[in-house]
Scaffold this active site. Structure first.
Site, PDB file in Angstrom:
ATOM      1  CG  ASN A  13      -1.689   1.264   1.414  1.00  0.00           C
ATOM      2  OD1 ASN A  13      -1.769   2.079   0.483  1.00  0.00           O
ATOM      3  ND2 ASN A  13      -2.279   1.445   2.583  1.00  0.00           N
ATOM      4  CD1 TRP A  14       3.639   0.829  -2.535  1.00  0.00           C
ATOM      5  CD2 TRP A  14       3.754   1.725  -4.583  1.00  0.00           C
ATOM      6  NE1 TRP A  14       4.364  -0.032  -3.322  1.00  0.00           N
ATOM      7  CE2 TRP A  14       4.453   0.489  -4.591  1.00  0.00           C
ATOM      8  CE3 TRP A  14       3.689   2.453  -5.769  1.00  0.00           C
ATOM      9  CZ2 TRP A  14       5.076  -0.018  -5.731  1.00  0.00           C
ATOM     10  CZ3 TRP A  14       4.324   1.954  -6.899  1.00  0.00           C
ATOM     11  CH2 TRP A  14       5.010   0.733  -6.880  1.00  0.00           C
ATOM     12  CE  LYS A  15      -0.007   3.534   4.674  1.00  0.00           C
ATOM     13  NZ  LYS A  15      -0.118   3.728   6.085  1.00  0.00           N
ATOM     14  CG  HIS A  99      -5.965   2.026   5.076  1.00  0.00           C
ATOM     15  ND1 HIS A  99      -5.544   2.963   5.994  1.00  0.00           N
ATOM     16  CD2 HIS A  99      -4.934   1.155   4.931  1.00  0.00           C
ATOM     17  CE1 HIS A  99      -4.311   2.665   6.382  1.00  0.00           C
ATOM     18  NE2 HIS A  99      -3.915   1.575   5.745  1.00  0.00           N
ATOM     19  CD  GLU A 101      -3.105   5.630   6.634  1.00  0.00           C
ATOM     20  OE1 GLU A 101      -3.062   5.686   5.392  1.00  0.00           O
ATOM     21  OE2 GLU A 101      -2.193   5.123   7.319  1.00  0.00           O
ATOM     22  CD  GLU A 171      -3.835  -2.569   7.196  1.00  0.00           C
ATOM     23  OE1 GLU A 171      -2.920  -3.030   6.524  1.00  0.00           O
ATOM     24  OE2 GLU A 171      -4.192  -1.384   7.146  1.00  0.00           O
ATOM     25  N   GLY A 177       2.260   2.177  10.825  1.00  0.00           N
ATOM     26  CA  GLY A 177       3.248   3.251  10.681  1.00  0.00           C
ATOM     27  C   GLY A 177       3.914   3.647  11.980  1.00  0.00           C
ATOM     28  CB  SER A 217       4.949  -1.851  12.019  1.00  0.00           C
ATOM     29  OG  SER A 217       4.547  -0.503  12.216  1.00  0.00           O
ATOM     30  N   GLY A 238       2.737  -1.218   4.320  1.00  0.00           N
ATOM     31  CA  GLY A 238       2.781   0.217   4.033  1.00  0.00           C
ATOM     32  C   GLY A 238       4.223   0.672   3.847  1.00  0.00           C
ATOM     33  N   GLY A 239       4.815   1.220   4.914  1.00  0.00           N
ATOM     34  CA  GLY A 239       6.160   1.807   4.843  1.00  0.00           C
ATOM     35  C   GLY A 239       7.185   0.921   4.147  1.00  0.00           C
TER      36      GLY A 239
HETATM   37  C1  PEP Z   1      -1.008   0.188   6.078  1.00  0.00           C
HETATM   38  O1  PEP Z   1      -1.209   1.390   6.207  1.00  0.00           O
HETATM   39  O2  PEP Z   1      -1.777  -0.524   5.406  1.00  0.00           O
HETATM   40  C2  PEP Z   1       0.174  -0.372   6.746  1.00  0.00           C
HETATM   41  C3  PEP Z   1       0.178  -1.624   7.048  1.00  0.00           C
HETATM   42  O3  PEP Z   1       1.191   0.529   7.012  1.00  0.00           O
HETATM   43  P1  PEP Z   1       2.605   0.203   7.719  1.00  0.00           P
HETATM   44  O4  PEP Z   1       3.132  -1.089   7.134  1.00  0.00           O
HETATM   45  O5  PEP Z   1       3.473   1.370   7.384  1.00  0.00           O
HETATM   46  O6  PEP Z   1       2.321   0.066   9.166  1.00  0.00           O
END
Ligand code: PEP
Length: 259
Positions: A13-15, A99, A101, A171, A177, A217, A238-239
């Site tokens: 997920n590149w956001k 999501h 967010e 999640e 994050g 994470s 994500g990250g």
């Molecule tokens: C996400 O936002 O879907 C996610 C899992 O982010 P991160 O891996 O950065 O926690």
């Protein structure tokens, strides 16, 4: 080695990151490393503005394309929004829905997310439905109640053929994050509960085929032991998906566990 009917899926997920040329460069590197194999599903979900360049770059690979959101209506006066059909025309296979967010920053409700899940399925897009509890909800002992309510409401009025293409991503909001990850045992406990709820709502044969990803994470250091859990069928990253080497390493860890 995991003995499961479910092919592991690692999705990035590149956001709101990467211009279209940066996105093409990133996916090219991923594709060169893990784009030919079929043992683990690999998907990337760039911003809408990069979907075309990414689709073009992965044309000859097995990497799949996903979007990060969509509107449930087929067309109309929804300024700034994008429909399922538009995503299909950009060669998307997946769409991330619900999501945290979007739930937090854009006040998306379970009922609205349910409309999106149904619209995605009608257009043969595979929804990656995100669910998860806040830190306060976990500390109150409400994790299973909150996640269960999200799963039930977001999958309301969904049944039968095609619903095995739904992917659920657990999640925990406090792990997104933040560098904090649910321990494998904590994550497995919730994934097991989600599988039980899916069995109740969609029946055992569909629930057995639905992939439940972990997100929060996930990185090369912790992915292996999370993926070792029986009900963790991959990751939504994500990250760590914004850096080719770390995303590729997570796919390699999944490959070591694939049938
Ligand atoms: C996400 O936002 O879907 C996610 C899992 O982010 P991160 O891996 O950065 O926690």
């Amino acid at each position: 080695m995991k003995t499961s009917v479910r092919r592991l899926l690692i999705a990035g997920n590149w956001k709101m990151n990467k211009t279209s040329s940066e996105a093409a460069e990133l996916v090219e590197e991923i594709s060169l490393a893990v784009g030919k194999q079929l043992d683990v599903g690999v998907a990337v979900c760039p911003p809408f503005t990069s979907m075309e360049s990414v689709a073009h770059t992965i044309e000859d690979s097995n990497i799949q394309l996903g979007a990060q959101n969509m509107h449930p209506a087929p067309a109309g006066a929804y300024t700034g929004e994008i429909s399922a059909e538009m995503l299909r025309h950009l060669f998307a296979s997946f769409v991330i829905l619900g999501h945290s967010e979007r739930r937090t920053c854009f006040s998306e409700s379970n009922a609205f997310i349910n409309r999106k899940v149904r619209a995605a399925l009608e257009s043969s897009l595979k929804p990656i439905l995100c669910v998860g509890e806040s830190l306060a909800e976990r500390e109150r002992g409400d994790t299973v109640g909150v996640v269960g309510a999200q799963v039930r409401a977001c999958l309301d009025e969904i049944s039968g053929e095609g619903s095995e293409s739904i992917v659920v991503s657990y999640e925990p909001i406090w792990a997104i994050g933040t560098g904090k990850t649910a321990t494998p045992a904590m994550a497995q406990e919730v994934h097991g509960e989600i599988r039980r709820m899916l069995t109740e709502t969609l029946g055992a044969s569909i629930a057995d085929r639905i992939r439940i990803l972990y997100g929060g994470s996930m990185k090369p250091d912790n992915a292996g032991e999370l993926l070792d859990q029986p009900d963790i069928d991959g990751g939504l990253i994500g990250g760590a998906s914004l850096e080719a080497r770390s995303f590729i390493r997570i796919v390699e860890l999944a490959l070591e566990r694939a049938q």
